[in-house]
Design a protein around this motif. Sequence first.
Motif, PDB file in Angstrom:
ATOM      1  N   ARG A  69       0.831  -1.206   0.000  1.00 34.30           N
ATOM      2  CA  ARG A  69       0.000   0.000   0.000  1.00 34.30           C
ATOM      3  C   ARG A  69       0.872   1.265   0.000  1.00 34.30           C
ATOM      4  O   ARG A  69       0.466   2.305  -0.509  1.00 34.30           O
ATOM      5  CB  ARG A  69      -0.911   0.025   1.232  1.00 34.30           C
ATOM      6  N   ASN A  70       2.052   1.155   0.568  1.00 32.22           N
ATOM      7  CA  ASN A  70       2.960   2.299   0.617  1.00 32.22           C
ATOM      8  C   ASN A  70       3.985   2.277  -0.512  1.00 32.22           C
ATOM      9  O   ASN A  70       4.983   2.991  -0.455  1.00 32.22           O
ATOM     10  CB  ASN A  70       3.677   2.337   1.975  1.00 32.22           C
ATOM     11  N   LYS A  71       3.753   1.366  -1.506  1.00 34.67           N
ATOM     12  CA  LYS A  71       4.583   1.291  -2.715  1.00 34.67           C
ATOM     13  C   LYS A  71       6.051   1.005  -2.409  1.00 34.67           C
ATOM     14  O   LYS A  71       6.958   1.517  -3.062  1.00 34.67           O
ATOM     15  CB  LYS A  71       4.463   2.593  -3.518  1.00 34.67           C
ATOM     16  N   LEU A  72       6.280   0.172  -1.385  1.00 32.80           N
ATOM     17  CA  LEU A  72       7.656  -0.229  -1.045  1.00 32.80           C
ATOM     18  C   LEU A  72       7.918  -1.602  -1.659  1.00 32.80           C
ATOM     19  O   LEU A  72       8.050  -2.614  -0.975  1.00 32.80           O
ATOM     20  CB  LEU A  72       7.831  -0.253   0.480  1.00 32.80           C
ATOM     21  N   THR A  73       7.952  -1.620  -2.971  1.00 36.97           N
ATOM     22  CA  THR A  73       8.006  -2.891  -3.696  1.00 36.97           C
ATOM     23  C   THR A  73       9.294  -3.656  -3.449  1.00 36.97           C
ATOM     24  O   THR A  73       9.293  -4.885  -3.399  1.00 36.97           O
ATOM     25  CB  THR A  73       7.851  -2.621  -5.208  1.00 36.97           C
ATOM     26  N   GLU A  74      10.385  -2.927  -3.260  1.00 39.02           N
ATOM     27  CA  GLU A  74      11.655  -3.617  -3.033  1.00 39.02           C
ATOM     28  C   GLU A  74      11.621  -4.411  -1.733  1.00 39.02           C
ATOM     29  O   GLU A  74      12.061  -5.559  -1.673  1.00 39.02           O
ATOM     30  CB  GLU A  74      12.791  -2.586  -2.997  1.00 39.02           C
ATOM     31  N   SER A  75      11.070  -3.814  -0.718  1.00 37.78           N
ATOM     32  CA  SER A  75      10.953  -4.510   0.561  1.00 37.78           C
ATOM     33  C   SER A  75       9.996  -5.698   0.456  1.00 37.78           C
ATOM     34  O   SER A  75      10.197  -6.740   1.084  1.00 37.78           O
ATOM     35  CB  SER A  75      10.463  -3.552   1.643  1.00 37.78           C
ATOM     36  N   VAL A  76       8.915  -5.513  -0.332  1.00 39.02           N
ATOM     37  CA  VAL A  76       7.961  -6.611  -0.520  1.00 39.02           C
ATOM     38  C   VAL A  76       8.657  -7.820  -1.129  1.00 39.02           C
ATOM     39  O   VAL A  76       8.500  -8.968  -0.652  1.00 39.02           O
ATOM     40  CB  VAL A  76       6.787  -6.151  -1.416  1.00 39.02           C
TER      41      VAL A  76
END
Length: 741
Positions: A69-76
Amino acid sequence: MAAVQDGPMELDAEKETKPEILSDGTSNLSGNTASGTLSSSPLTAAPAGAAPKMEDQQTLIAVLQFLKRNKLTESVDILRREAGLGEDQEALDGSGAGKGEGDGGDTNSLLSRVSMASAAAPQSTLTPMPVKSADQPDVSVVLSAYSQQGDPFLYKVYYSDLKNFIESVLDCHRAELSQLFYPLFVHMYLELVYNNNENEAKAFFEKFSGDQECYYQDDLRILCGLTKKEHLKGNEALLDFRTSRFVLRISRDSYQLLKRHLQERHNNQIWNIIQEHLYIDIFDGISRSKGQIDSMSGSFAGEARREVNKIKVFYGLLKEPEIEVPLDDEDDEAENEEGKPKKKKTKKDSMGSKSKKQDPNAPQQNRIPLPELKDSDKLDKIMYMKESTKKIRLGPENLPSICFYTFLNAYQGLTAVDFTDDSSLLAGGFADSTVRVWSVTPKKLRKVKSAAELNLIDKESDDVLERIMDEKTASESKILYGHSGPVYGVSFSPDRNYLLSSSEDGTIRLWSLQTFTCLVGYKGHNYPVWDTQFSPFGYYFVSGGHDRVARLWATDHYQPLRIFAGHLADVTCTRFHPNSNYVATGSTDRTVRLWDVLNGNCVRIFTGHKGPIHSLAFSPNGKFLASGSTDGRVLLWDIGHGLMIGELKGHTDTIYALKFSRDGEILASGSMDNTVRLWDSMKAFDEVETDDFTAATGHIHLPDNSHELLLGTYHSKSTPVTHLHFTRRNLLLATGAYNSQ
């Protein structure tokens, strides 16, 4: 770790499996959102490729949804790869968790379900809070964190393993990591006691209590008396330690070393305590030495967080009102051959130079409302300026004379002393609940005449102020009755019309020095009030007591204007800053705090004392603060940079009195060791380098030069020194009650 560059970091933020997960600065986001409801430990997460348990899987899904939801795709991607979760599995479970909520990806609903699952999980570190009882509203909640624990027999193993690791690391890291010993020891011991493992707790205490630093011995004596669960309830010291997170300042390299070790050894118990009860203030740069750490250690809750001491403080002096000073007749006569006396004017200009220019570090004149100068105040200001011209310039080659006022036969028990600024009156507070006022000059103390007699006086006469005084009541001293307990603090108003006294009865009383009667009783403290002091401008005063708070009052208000809350133990001494915009407080929690009068915020926390603090003194220019303690040390603080800049060692007992000379060249200290010592404060301040790096990292290099700064030691026969005062001409007055034993 981008989230913690150039600043402290809470370990709560690190809920993930490995430090690399935090590389994009998401640590604080995920940690704060979960609010401690995430039950999976970074040391127990499932390895990559393995299917996580149901509760852990729900937790991971909630975190993943939040990150997306916070657009932290790398962490995902990193978290999914480490946990072994596929995208289809995440979508399936995510939608299932959100049924009935209207949105399969609703993070809030997921988190609420995760928190319920965590409460039932056997490895959870949190349990539902028990219902508050009427008599113990807070303690049961506070102690509940100790209800979940590991195998009690392994506590010694966990602690020994960490101890062996820290003792085996390089010297540069050992000193910093050794700070962990004390807070971990206390929390592990309390967990054992709370969970009724009395024998294991006793064995744990006996084995490791000797490893703690010497300045924690008083705390350990209290701790060893807590051997049963019932002892913990209602114990104030425990409540303080449990609710305040112990602050450790550690370099990034040392912290990574510790984290790697705990992960490799799967030491869950230690890690959980660090997350729950400690605050790690991480800085970039070289590690601190043992001496640097010891100089800042000793407080009840560890060191101060660096960001606290970076708040802007307006420590400069207010612009003095311009008052014309008439020249003395005797000076005219003495210099009539030379013509107009210019020497006097030169001195006046030099001492009044502060009023010519506005100090750039000074607060605005109207930052806080101050009382306007009355005519009597202006006359007193003129007298002060005149006397200041005759002031002796002190220094290492020109030490002050010391006049000692000894209280003989003080069987009532002397507990507090104060002088008026012009040194004409002396007040003492006594254990028999009385306040006594003496005239130090030949002029006797007189009361105002009765109302009937005042009506007969010609109010237009020039000497009306003299006529209203009743000569029949003239005496060298007066006794003030009103308190119902020992009087622990006394303070004269700047205009010498009023006297404050604080007592064990929980009240502060305002006395008139015209009628020698009590005008007001201020009630706000619930327990003994240890100290009180008038503002340098009058009107305001501050008090501190056993209820752990300081209060700011105005003489015309029954209720306090500000409540300064933050100390973890009794507030034992209070002092106003010379510009009256700040208040300093010393406490038995071994810290000094500086409070902003305008908004009540704490703007400085100074740690370093190893015992309760009983004396404070601001330098006349407002830049520095001195504090004295039961550890026999005087510590000097730079208020602007928020740093310790000096340590004066020499006294062998509690320091109850500190005072700077009128120009700040000399600091006088008085102690229970029956001595007055004089220190070269100008040299102490000048030799310190407070560069930006030192201010940012707190790397203090204190020179051990107390013997060079000590200018003189003066012994009384058998009289502890309870108060010090410099007259306007820089004569030092000392007081104390003679001790015949």
